[in-house]
Design an enzyme around this catalytic site. Structure first.
Site, mmCIF file in Angstrom:
data_model
loop_
_atom_site.group_PDB
_atom_site.id
_atom_site.type_symbol
_atom_site.label_atom_id
_atom_site.label_comp_id
_atom_site.label_asym_id
_atom_site.label_seq_id
_atom_site.Cartn_x
_atom_site.Cartn_y
_atom_site.Cartn_z
ATOM 1 N N ALA A 69 -5.799 -4.880 -1.311
ATOM 2 C CA ALA A 69 -5.727 -6.143 -0.576
ATOM 3 C C ALA A 69 -7.119 -6.612 -0.180
ATOM 4 O O ALA A 69 -7.413 -7.819 -0.191
ATOM 5 C CB ALA A 69 -4.849 -5.975 0.664
ATOM 6 N N TYR A 81 -16.121 1.610 2.463
ATOM 7 C CA TYR A 81 -16.375 2.991 2.888
ATOM 8 C C TYR A 81 -15.152 3.506 3.639
ATOM 9 O O TYR A 81 -15.237 4.008 4.741
ATOM 10 C CB TYR A 81 -17.628 3.051 3.773
ATOM 11 N N GLY A 82 -13.981 3.345 2.969
ATOM 12 C CA GLY A 82 -12.737 3.741 3.603
ATOM 13 C C GLY A 82 -12.146 4.996 3.018
ATOM 14 O O GLY A 82 -12.265 6.085 3.586
ATOM 15 N N GLN A 125 -9.854 -6.111 -1.870
ATOM 16 C CA GLN A 125 -10.482 -6.657 -3.066
ATOM 17 C C GLN A 125 -10.056 -8.106 -3.287
ATOM 18 O O GLN A 125 -10.874 -8.960 -3.641
ATOM 19 C CB GLN A 125 -10.128 -5.804 -4.283
ATOM 20 N N ASP A 138 -0.521 5.697 -11.856
ATOM 21 C CA ASP A 138 -0.948 5.941 -10.476
ATOM 22 C C ASP A 138 0.084 5.446 -9.470
ATOM 23 O O ASP A 138 0.457 6.167 -8.537
ATOM 24 C CB ASP A 138 -2.295 5.269 -10.229
ATOM 25 N N GLN A 147 -11.901 6.015 -0.930
ATOM 26 C CA GLN A 147 -12.684 6.593 -2.018
ATOM 27 C C GLN A 147 -14.190 6.460 -1.796
ATOM 28 O O GLN A 147 -14.975 7.266 -2.309
ATOM 29 C CB GLN A 147 -12.300 5.937 -3.348
ATOM 30 N N SER A 186 11.290 36.575 -6.742
ATOM 31 C CA SER A 186 12.460 37.453 -6.787
ATOM 32 C C SER A 186 13.435 36.968 -7.857
ATOM 33 O O SER A 186 13.474 35.780 -8.193
ATOM 34 C CB SER A 186 13.162 37.473 -5.430
ATOM 35 N N HIS A 224 -9.347 2.069 -9.805
ATOM 36 C CA HIS A 224 -7.924 1.765 -9.878
ATOM 37 C C HIS A 224 -7.769 0.524 -10.745
ATOM 38 O O HIS A 224 -8.573 -0.410 -10.644
ATOM 39 C CB HIS A 224 -7.413 1.502 -8.465
#
Length: 349
Positions: free
Chosen positions: A101, A38-39, A103, A208, A41, A270, A124
């Site tokens: 990291a 819950y950081g 994961q 990515d 994403q 312009s 990801h």
């Protein structure tokens, strides 16, 4: 799928009109989506799915800021908020949204929690593509899927709340159940995607990592600093240098590009700006091509992955990260930026 012409190349995309939210709910009606992490994403995807009527639970280590945030967002300990392993056991679609990291560190335990027929979901391609470094190799009896929003987790949420949605890519790495595709698309719609475009785990992570280090963040920060420093060297004030480098870009021009494209923006500025931009754009393009070639090679070779895992797994990672961020925050350029932002009408009291 709809056939869309992207610059002369026909591609297939799936829109929320083609694959409706009602259809996504039907596909997911018997699923429990466990959002692990819950950081970055995690919050946006979890809250959007919950608001869309999907059965969502969150897995997060107790005691940290992310756990407290989940509680503040209405996830209830013991009911919809659990330790990571317990949530993984309860879920049928396990959204592995911890940091790369994170994961790597939690995979051995999470792997043991997977049941036959579960879907292991990523946003990801990092963990799967660089398996030689991450050691993340899913069992053969689960689906392995991906839906990757093209924006920050905060944008996933804010775009959902304002009704605009966000573009996402999707991919299937492993289809054990024969339902991997519909589960992926349904989840992609449920998290708030306006449209989804097909990719592979490999292409997702290569593009990515290149984008983050390039135009989206690294290159953008670098060229801003370079222009600011040149203007300051030649006697321009901090406020003038910042306004001409950052403020006008973020508050005006980039919005026009987003709405209408670069050609429209060039055509409606312009004539002096127009001529200069058209003349100098190719010089900047040609100057940075070698850097981007080097960057892409570093990505596909795994050098960037090695750097990320080593740096982000260090016990003092957060302290060192804060030191690096403080250097930026305390630089003259971004102190000037803070002052400029405070003068925006919406920030004046």
């Amino acid at each position: 799928m709809a056939q869309i012409n992207f610059g002369g190349v026909m591609e297939e995309v799936i829109t929320s009109e083609e694959f409706s939210l009602d259809k996504a709910r039907e596909v997911l009606k018997n699923e429990t989506v466990a959002v692990l992490g819950y950081g970055v994403q995690g919050p946006g995807q979890a809250l959007n799915m919950r608001d869309n009527g999907i059965n969502v639970i969150v897995g997060q280590r107790e005691g940290g800021k992310s756990y407290e945030r989940a509680v503040e967002d209405g996830f209830v300990p013991g009911k919809t908020l659990f330790p990571i392993e317990e949530a993984a056991k309860k879920g049928t679609i396990i959204q592995f949204l911890l940091s790369d990291a994170g994961q790597v560190a939690t995979w051995p335990k999470v792997k043991e929690c997977l049941n036959e027929g579960d879907a292991l979901y990523f946003s990801h391609g990092f963990a799967i593509v660089y398996k030689d470094q991450t050691d993340i190799i899913p069992p053969e009896n689960v689906d392995v899927i991906l839906a990757a929003p093209k924006g920050s987790g905060r944008t996933v949420r804010t775009n959902f709340l304002d009704g605009s949605g966000i573009n996402s890519s999707f991919a299937i790495h492993q289809d054990f159940t024969g339902r991997a595709r519909e589960r992926t698309i349904a989840t992609g719609i449920a998290i708030g995607s306006g449209y989804l475009f097909p990719t592979t785990f490999e292409n997702e992570v290569y593009s990515d990592l290149t984008g983050e280090r390039g135009v989206l963040m690294g290159c953008l920060a670098g060229v801003m600093e370079a222009q600011y420093n040149v203007l300051r060297k030649h006697g321009h004030s901090p406020s003038e240098a910042f306004n001409e480098t950052v403020e006008e870009l973020t508050q005006s021009l980039i919005r026009l590009v987003a709405q209408n494209g670069m050609d429209w923006m060039f055509g409606n500025c312009s004539t002096t700006a127009q001529r200069g931009a058209l003349d100098w754009a190719p010089r900047f393009r040609d100057a940075v091509v070698p850097v981007f070639d080097e960057l892409y090679e570093s990505v596909i070779s795994g050098k960037e992955t090695k750097r990320v895992i080593e740096a982000n797994s260090a016990p003092d990672y957060r302290e060192k990260l804060q030191e690096e961020l403080d250097v930026i925050k305390n630089s003259e350029m971004w102190k000037a930026g803070s002052a400029v932002r405070s003068l925006r009408p919406e920030n004046r009291t």
